[in-house]
Design a protein around this motif. Structure first.
Motif, mmCIF file in Angstrom:
data_model
loop_
_atom_site.group_PDB
_atom_site.id
_atom_site.type_symbol
_atom_site.label_atom_id
_atom_site.label_comp_id
_atom_site.label_asym_id
_atom_site.label_seq_id
_atom_site.Cartn_x
_atom_site.Cartn_y
_atom_site.Cartn_z
ATOM 1 N N ASP A 1 40.129 41.812 27.492
ATOM 2 C CA ASP A 1 40.881 42.730 26.571
ATOM 3 C C ASP A 1 42.358 42.371 26.249
ATOM 4 O OD1 ASP A 1 38.742 44.560 26.785
ATOM 5 O OD2 ASP A 1 39.438 45.379 28.823
ATOM 6 N N VAL A 2 42.846 41.742 27.023
ATOM 7 C CA VAL A 2 44.297 41.224 26.866
ATOM 8 C C VAL A 2 44.237 40.123 25.837
ATOM 9 C CG1 VAL A 2 46.399 40.366 27.876
ATOM 10 C CG2 VAL A 2 45.184 42.170 29.188
ATOM 11 N N THR A 3 43.190 39.137 26.023
ATOM 12 C CA THR A 3 43.145 38.092 25.104
ATOM 13 C C THR A 3 42.878 38.615 23.562
ATOM 14 O OG1 THR A 3 42.525 36.786 26.836
ATOM 15 C CG2 THR A 3 41.860 36.065 24.762
ATOM 16 N N PHE A 4 41.993 39.440 23.595
ATOM 17 C CA PHE A 4 41.169 39.971 22.424
ATOM 18 C C PHE A 4 42.468 40.566 21.721
ATOM 19 C CE2 PHE A 4 39.885 44.136 20.431
ATOM 20 C CZ PHE A 4 39.172 43.347 19.284
ATOM 21 N N ALA A 5 43.397 41.576 22.133
ATOM 22 C CA ALA A 5 44.369 42.167 21.617
ATOM 23 C C ALA A 5 45.217 41.219 21.148
ATOM 24 C CB ALA A 5 44.926 43.271 22.604
ATOM 25 N N THR A 6 45.856 40.231 22.028
ATOM 26 C CA THR A 6 46.816 39.385 21.768
ATOM 27 C C THR A 6 46.440 38.457 20.737
ATOM 28 O OG1 THR A 6 47.329 39.317 24.246
ATOM 29 C CG2 THR A 6 48.313 37.724 22.857
ATOM 30 N N GLN A 7 45.369 38.226 20.654
ATOM 31 C CA GLN A 7 45.014 36.971 19.614
ATOM 32 C C GLN A 7 44.525 37.711 18.091
ATOM 33 O OE1 GLN A 7 41.942 34.392 20.941
ATOM 34 N NE2 GLN A 7 43.138 33.382 22.254
ATOM 35 N N MET A 8 44.062 39.020 18.264
ATOM 36 C CA MET A 8 43.725 39.741 17.080
ATOM 37 C C MET A 8 44.905 40.282 16.182
ATOM 38 S SD MET A 8 41.041 40.246 15.240
ATOM 39 C CE MET A 8 39.608 40.249 16.220
ATOM 40 N N ILE A 9 46.154 40.286 17.199
ATOM 41 C CA ILE A 9 47.164 40.794 16.172
ATOM 42 C C ILE A 9 47.648 39.654 15.137
ATOM 43 C CG2 ILE A 9 49.639 41.195 16.719
ATOM 44 C CD1 ILE A 9 49.006 42.893 19.102
ATOM 45 N N PRO A 10 47.904 38.489 15.716
ATOM 46 C CA PRO A 10 48.460 37.298 14.764
ATOM 47 C C PRO A 10 47.273 37.075 13.598
ATOM 48 C CG PRO A 10 48.050 36.241 16.872
ATOM 49 C CD PRO A 10 48.076 37.866 17.235
ATOM 50 N N HIS A 11 45.979 37.163 14.117
ATOM 51 C CA HIS A 11 44.895 37.131 13.192
ATOM 52 C C HIS A 11 44.995 37.923 12.245
ATOM 53 C CE1 HIS A 11 40.610 36.168 11.938
ATOM 54 N NE2 HIS A 11 40.970 35.045 12.622
ATOM 55 N N HIS B 1 51.751 29.653 16.720
ATOM 56 C CA HIS B 1 51.668 29.002 18.391
ATOM 57 C C HIS B 1 50.211 29.399 19.008
ATOM 58 C CE1 HIS B 1 55.693 27.823 18.370
ATOM 59 N NE2 HIS B 1 56.071 29.045 18.202
ATOM 60 N N GLY B 2 49.551 28.491 19.294
ATOM 61 C CA GLY B 2 48.134 28.773 19.791
ATOM 62 C C GLY B 2 47.034 29.084 18.575
ATOM 63 N N SER B 3 47.420 29.087 17.334
ATOM 64 C CA SER B 3 46.492 29.650 16.340
ATOM 65 C C SER B 3 45.162 28.696 16.119
ATOM 66 C CB SER B 3 47.318 29.682 14.973
ATOM 67 O OG SER B 3 47.602 28.393 14.686
#
Length: 205
Positions: A54-64, A121-123
């Motif tokens: 869940d944390v990964t999903f939210a953290t990555q989907m925001i910049p996406h 970063h990490g994109s």
């Protein structure tokens, strides 16, 4: 809220039963271990019941999403086709509120919220993300070439979001995050189909 539960369990006729019950649940506030009651699950799960996926999903989907909104802004100024402008407006309208929701969840989980300045970063770990060079190339495109390039890039961007959403549905735990992932998959698959039809009508040169 848990302090209130301890107080309500204080009457002497229930002190033994209350202490046994609350010892089992009260020793692990905010954790998903054990078997909380139905009422406890419904009151605390939306904010607290989450896992690393869940944390990964939210953290990555925001910049996406932020990049998609950035591209939508570009189309608002540079697109020459009404359908592209309309689609860009719809994408921004849908994804801005989702960014806010994802950010609020990370805050409630005690996790850092990514900022736009850290979006690159990490994109490369996120499927569908455009590089700075690709965005620069898009910004240099003119007329119908911009419309076509934007549509092609947004299709790939959406496909990446769908991949991330499917992963959350498989591996996530938080009910609200999973529900949003389902919505993202449905909405963006529909928009992909729209853009693919649009691409067939856009002039090549």
């Amino acid at each position: 809220m848990r302090h209130h539960l301890w107080k309500t369990a204080a009457p002497t006729t229930l002190i033994v039963l209350g202490s046994l019950t609350l010892t089992a649940c009260g020793s692990m506030p905010g954790m998903s271990h054990g078997a909380p009651s139905d009422s406890e699950t419904t009151s605390t799960a939306p904010a607290r019941d989450f896992n690393d996926a869940d944390v990964t999903f939210a953290t990555q989907m925001i910049p996406h999403h932020q990049q998609a909104v950035q591209m939508a802004h570009m189309a608002g100024y540079m697109a020459t086709t009404a359908e592209v402008k309309k689609l860009a407006t719809a994408i921004k309208a849908a994804q801005d509120p989702e960014i806010k929701a994802l950010s609020s969840w990370l805050t409630s989980w005690g996790k850092p919220v990514p900022t736009p300045s850290h979006g690159d970063h990490g994109s490369h770990e996120m499927p569908g993300m455009m590089t700075e060079d690709e965005l620069s190339e898009l910004g240099d495109a003119k007329g119908s070439m911009f419309d076509r390039m934007w549509t092609q890039m947004m299709i790939e961007h959406h496909k990446g979001a769908v991949t991330m959403a499917k992963s959350e549905q498989t591996n996530g735990k938080n009910a609200e995050a999973i529900a949003l992932a389902k919505k993202i998959e449905t909405d963006q698959n529909r928009e992909i189909a729209t853009m693919q039809r649009l691409l067939g009508r856009l002039p090549i040169g």
